[in-house]
Design a protein around this motif. Structure first.
Motif, PDB file in Angstrom:
ATOM      1  N   ALA A  39       0.832  -1.208   0.000  1.00 48.58           N
ATOM      2  CA  ALA A  39       0.000   0.000   0.000  1.00 48.58           C
ATOM      3  C   ALA A  39       0.864   1.254   0.000  1.00 48.58           C
ATOM      4  O   ALA A  39       0.575   2.230  -0.704  1.00 48.58           O
ATOM      5  CB  ALA A  39      -0.931  -0.007   1.209  1.00 48.58           C
ATOM      6  N   VAL A  40       1.949   1.224   0.775  1.00 48.13           N
ATOM      7  CA  VAL A  40       2.870   2.367   0.806  1.00 48.13           C
ATOM      8  C   VAL A  40       3.530   2.557  -0.566  1.00 48.13           C
ATOM      9  O   VAL A  40       3.618   3.680  -1.078  1.00 48.13           O
ATOM     10  CB  VAL A  40       3.948   2.179   1.896  1.00 48.13           C
ATOM     11  N   LEU A  41       3.981   1.467  -1.156  1.00 44.77           N
ATOM     12  CA  LEU A  41       4.655   1.556  -2.455  1.00 44.77           C
ATOM     13  C   LEU A  41       3.697   2.014  -3.548  1.00 44.77           C
ATOM     14  O   LEU A  41       4.092   2.742  -4.468  1.00 44.77           O
ATOM     15  CB  LEU A  41       5.271   0.207  -2.823  1.00 44.77           C
ATOM     16  N   ASP A  42       2.438   1.574  -3.477  1.00 50.74           N
ATOM     17  CA  ASP A  42       1.458   2.030  -4.464  1.00 50.74           C
ATOM     18  C   ASP A  42       1.239   3.534  -4.370  1.00 50.74           C
ATOM     19  O   ASP A  42       0.998   4.204  -5.378  1.00 50.74           O
ATOM     20  CB  ASP A  42       0.124   1.302  -4.259  1.00 50.74           C
ATOM     21  N   ASP A  43       1.333   4.067  -3.164  1.00 53.06           N
ATOM     22  CA  ASP A  43       1.092   5.500  -2.962  1.00 53.06           C
ATOM     23  C   ASP A  43       2.321   6.357  -3.239  1.00 53.06           C
ATOM     24  O   ASP A  43       2.190   7.551  -3.546  1.00 53.06           O
ATOM     25  CB  ASP A  43       0.633   5.765  -1.514  1.00 53.06           C
ATOM     26  N   GLN A  44       3.508   5.763  -3.133  1.00 57.71           N
ATOM     27  CA  GLN A  44       4.742   6.541  -3.260  1.00 57.71           C
ATOM     28  C   GLN A  44       5.567   6.024  -4.445  1.00 57.71           C
ATOM     29  O   GLN A  44       6.402   5.125  -4.301  1.00 57.71           O
ATOM     30  CB  GLN A  44       5.553   6.474  -1.964  1.00 57.71           C
ATOM     31  N   LEU A 168     -11.162 -12.905   4.653  1.00 55.82           N
ATOM     32  CA  LEU A 168     -11.512 -11.484   4.660  1.00 55.82           C
ATOM     33  C   LEU A 168     -10.310 -10.632   4.270  1.00 55.82           C
ATOM     34  O   LEU A 168     -10.438  -9.711   3.445  1.00 55.82           O
ATOM     35  CB  LEU A 168     -12.022 -11.082   6.039  1.00 55.82           C
ATOM     36  N   ALA A 169      -9.142 -10.917   4.842  1.00 62.22           N
ATOM     37  CA  ALA A 169      -7.945 -10.132   4.539  1.00 62.22           C
ATOM     38  C   ALA A 169      -7.580 -10.238   3.064  1.00 62.22           C
ATOM     39  O   ALA A 169      -7.221  -9.240   2.422  1.00 62.22           O
ATOM     40  CB  ALA A 169      -6.781 -10.599   5.410  1.00 62.22           C
ATOM     41  N   LEU A 170      -7.657 -11.436   2.498  1.00 65.43           N
ATOM     42  CA  LEU A 170      -7.337 -11.631   1.083  1.00 65.43           C
ATOM     43  C   LEU A 170      -8.346 -10.913   0.189  1.00 65.43           C
ATOM     44  O   LEU A 170      -7.973 -10.294  -0.817  1.00 65.43           O
ATOM     45  CB  LEU A 170      -7.309 -13.121   0.749  1.00 65.43           C
ATOM     46  N   ALA A 171      -9.620 -10.994   0.543  1.00 63.27           N
ATOM     47  CA  ALA A 171     -10.665 -10.352  -0.260  1.00 63.27           C
ATOM     48  C   ALA A 171     -10.530  -8.835  -0.209  1.00 63.27           C
ATOM     49  O   ALA A 171     -10.672  -8.149  -1.231  1.00 63.27           O
ATOM     50  CB  ALA A 171     -12.042 -10.783   0.232  1.00 63.27           C
ATOM     51  N   GLU A 172     -10.255  -8.290   0.972  1.00 66.02           N
ATOM     52  CA  GLU A 172     -10.092  -6.845   1.110  1.00 66.02           C
ATOM     53  C   GLU A 172      -8.912  -6.349   0.274  1.00 66.02           C
ATOM     54  O   GLU A 172      -9.007  -5.308  -0.399  1.00 66.02           O
ATOM     55  CB  GLU A 172      -9.889  -6.477   2.574  1.00 66.02           C
ATOM     56  N   GLN A 173      -7.816  -7.089   0.314  1.00 69.48           N
ATOM     57  CA  GLN A 173      -6.647  -6.667  -0.447  1.00 69.48           C
ATOM     58  C   GLN A 173      -6.911  -6.756  -1.943  1.00 69.48           C
ATOM     59  O   GLN A 173      -6.467  -5.906  -2.722  1.00 69.48           O
ATOM     60  CB  GLN A 173      -5.437  -7.528  -0.063  1.00 69.48           C
ATOM     61  N   ALA A 174      -7.670  -7.778  -2.364  1.00 73.67           N
ATOM     62  CA  ALA A 174      -7.970  -7.961  -3.784  1.00 73.67           C
ATOM     63  C   ALA A 174      -8.785  -6.800  -4.341  1.00 73.67           C
ATOM     64  O   ALA A 174      -8.509  -6.313  -5.442  1.00 73.67           O
ATOM     65  CB  ALA A 174      -8.715  -9.273  -3.998  1.00 73.67           C
ATOM     66  N   VAL A 175      -9.771  -6.338  -3.597  1.00 71.55           N
ATOM     67  CA  VAL A 175     -10.596  -5.235  -4.110  1.00 71.55           C
ATOM     68  C   VAL A 175      -9.895  -3.890  -3.936  1.00 71.55           C
ATOM     69  O   VAL A 175     -10.145  -2.954  -4.699  1.00 71.55           O
ATOM     70  CB  VAL A 175     -11.984  -5.202  -3.433  1.00 71.55           C
ATOM     71  N   THR A 176      -9.018  -3.793  -2.937  1.00 71.41           N
ATOM     72  CA  THR A 176      -8.291  -2.545  -2.726  1.00 71.41           C
ATOM     73  C   THR A 176      -7.292  -2.297  -3.846  1.00 71.41           C
ATOM     74  O   THR A 176      -7.172  -1.194  -4.375  1.00 71.41           O
ATOM     75  CB  THR A 176      -7.562  -2.556  -1.376  1.00 71.41           C
ATOM     76  N   ARG A 177      -6.577  -3.357  -4.219  1.00 70.03           N
ATOM     77  CA  ARG A 177      -5.555  -3.233  -5.269  1.00 70.03           C
ATOM     78  C   ARG A 177      -6.047  -3.917  -6.541  1.00 70.03           C
ATOM     79  O   ARG A 177      -5.424  -4.821  -7.077  1.00 70.03           O
ATOM     80  CB  ARG A 177      -4.248  -3.857  -4.776  1.00 70.03           C
TER      81      ARG A 177
END
Length: 270
Positions: A39-44, A168-177
């Protein structure tokens, strides 16, 4: 991936295997922290480019990652990250995509250690089917015009308390990225990854009627003879097939349905 990135990815995955000590907690923490790093690398952009810059010595890139993330992540996560950024990557994207994969594998390892890998794999498959059967939900989860946080919050509202924490963690990350307009495909890929960890392949089966356990076992045995390894069978009922089944394994499609046979006959007569 090009050859350099393939080799870099292999070494990074080896580092993950070494870092994970058989502890469910260590694996879960490592997975979550790797997602946070992504998430940090995607933003920076400047940071992710610097960490994958093959013109800079790997040791210097490793030192940079330690300055940025040291003390903010666990020792296991830092060890994996240090190894990954020290490799020579063909593209910056390959480094970040590999960190995503490592995060997914770490979380799946935590499920396996906790004896919940089968449940997670099944939940990911069913989630993909639910999304595929609900166009409005699929559109809401795949809408890249919406903030990633909104898609993540929707997933949490739908799944929190109803599935395994790893699911839940995998699904959240999949839709976030999200990198595709079809989130169901992303969920299927996660289900396939879970099966691959057990040296199994996944057969997605559409059947005109519900299959009983004996029929599923017989189908799995037949596919195992064809592909030479264990096969996990996921079944979805599709009455439009009239009878029989359609089996998809990777790019292979075996159409034994009445609809498929009628279509072949129609083409032969036209």
């Amino acid at each position: 991936m090009y050859a350099a990135s393939r080799e870099a990815s292999t070494r990074s995955r080896e580092a993950l295997r070494v870092a994970l000590t058989g502890s469910e907690t260590v694996a879960a923490t490592t997975g979550s922290e790797l997602f946070a790093v992504v998430a940090v690398l995607d933003d920076q952009r400047s940071l992710r480019v610097a960490l994958a810059d093959a013109s800079v010595p790997g040791s210097a890139r490793a030192e940079l990652s330690e300055r940025v993330f040291g003390g903010k992540v666990s020792a296991a996560t830092q060890a994996v990250l240090t190894t990954a950024v020290a490799q020579d990557w063909s593209r910056t994207r390959d480094l970040v995509d590999t960190l995503v994969l490592l995060g997914q594998e770490a979380l799946l390892e935590s499920a396996a250690v906790g004896g919940r890998q089968d449940a997670v794999e099944d939940e990911l498959f069913r989630l993909g089917r639910i999304v595929a059967d609900n166009p409005k939900l699929e559109q809401a989860l795949s809408d890249q015009g919406k903030p990633a946080s909104a898609r993540r919050e929707l997933v949490e509202r739908l799944l929190n308390g109803k599935v395994e924490p790893v699911t839940l963690a995998l699904a959240e990350q999949a839709v976030t990225r999200l990198r595709t307009n079809n989130i169901g495909v992303a969920f299927d890929a996660l289900s396939d990854l879970a099966a691959a960890r057990r040296d199994q392949i996944v057969a997605h089966v559409n059947s005109a009627v519900e299959l009983n356990d004996q029929q599923k076992e017989k189908l799995s045995a037949s596919l195992r003879r064809i592909y030479g390894k264990a096969v996990t069978v996921h079944v979805q009922v599709d009455p439009t097939l009239l009878s029989g089944v359609v089996v998809r394994v990777g790019d292979d499609v075996i159409d034994g349905s009445a609809t498929g046979r009628l279509e072949k006959l129609r083409r032969a007569l036209s």
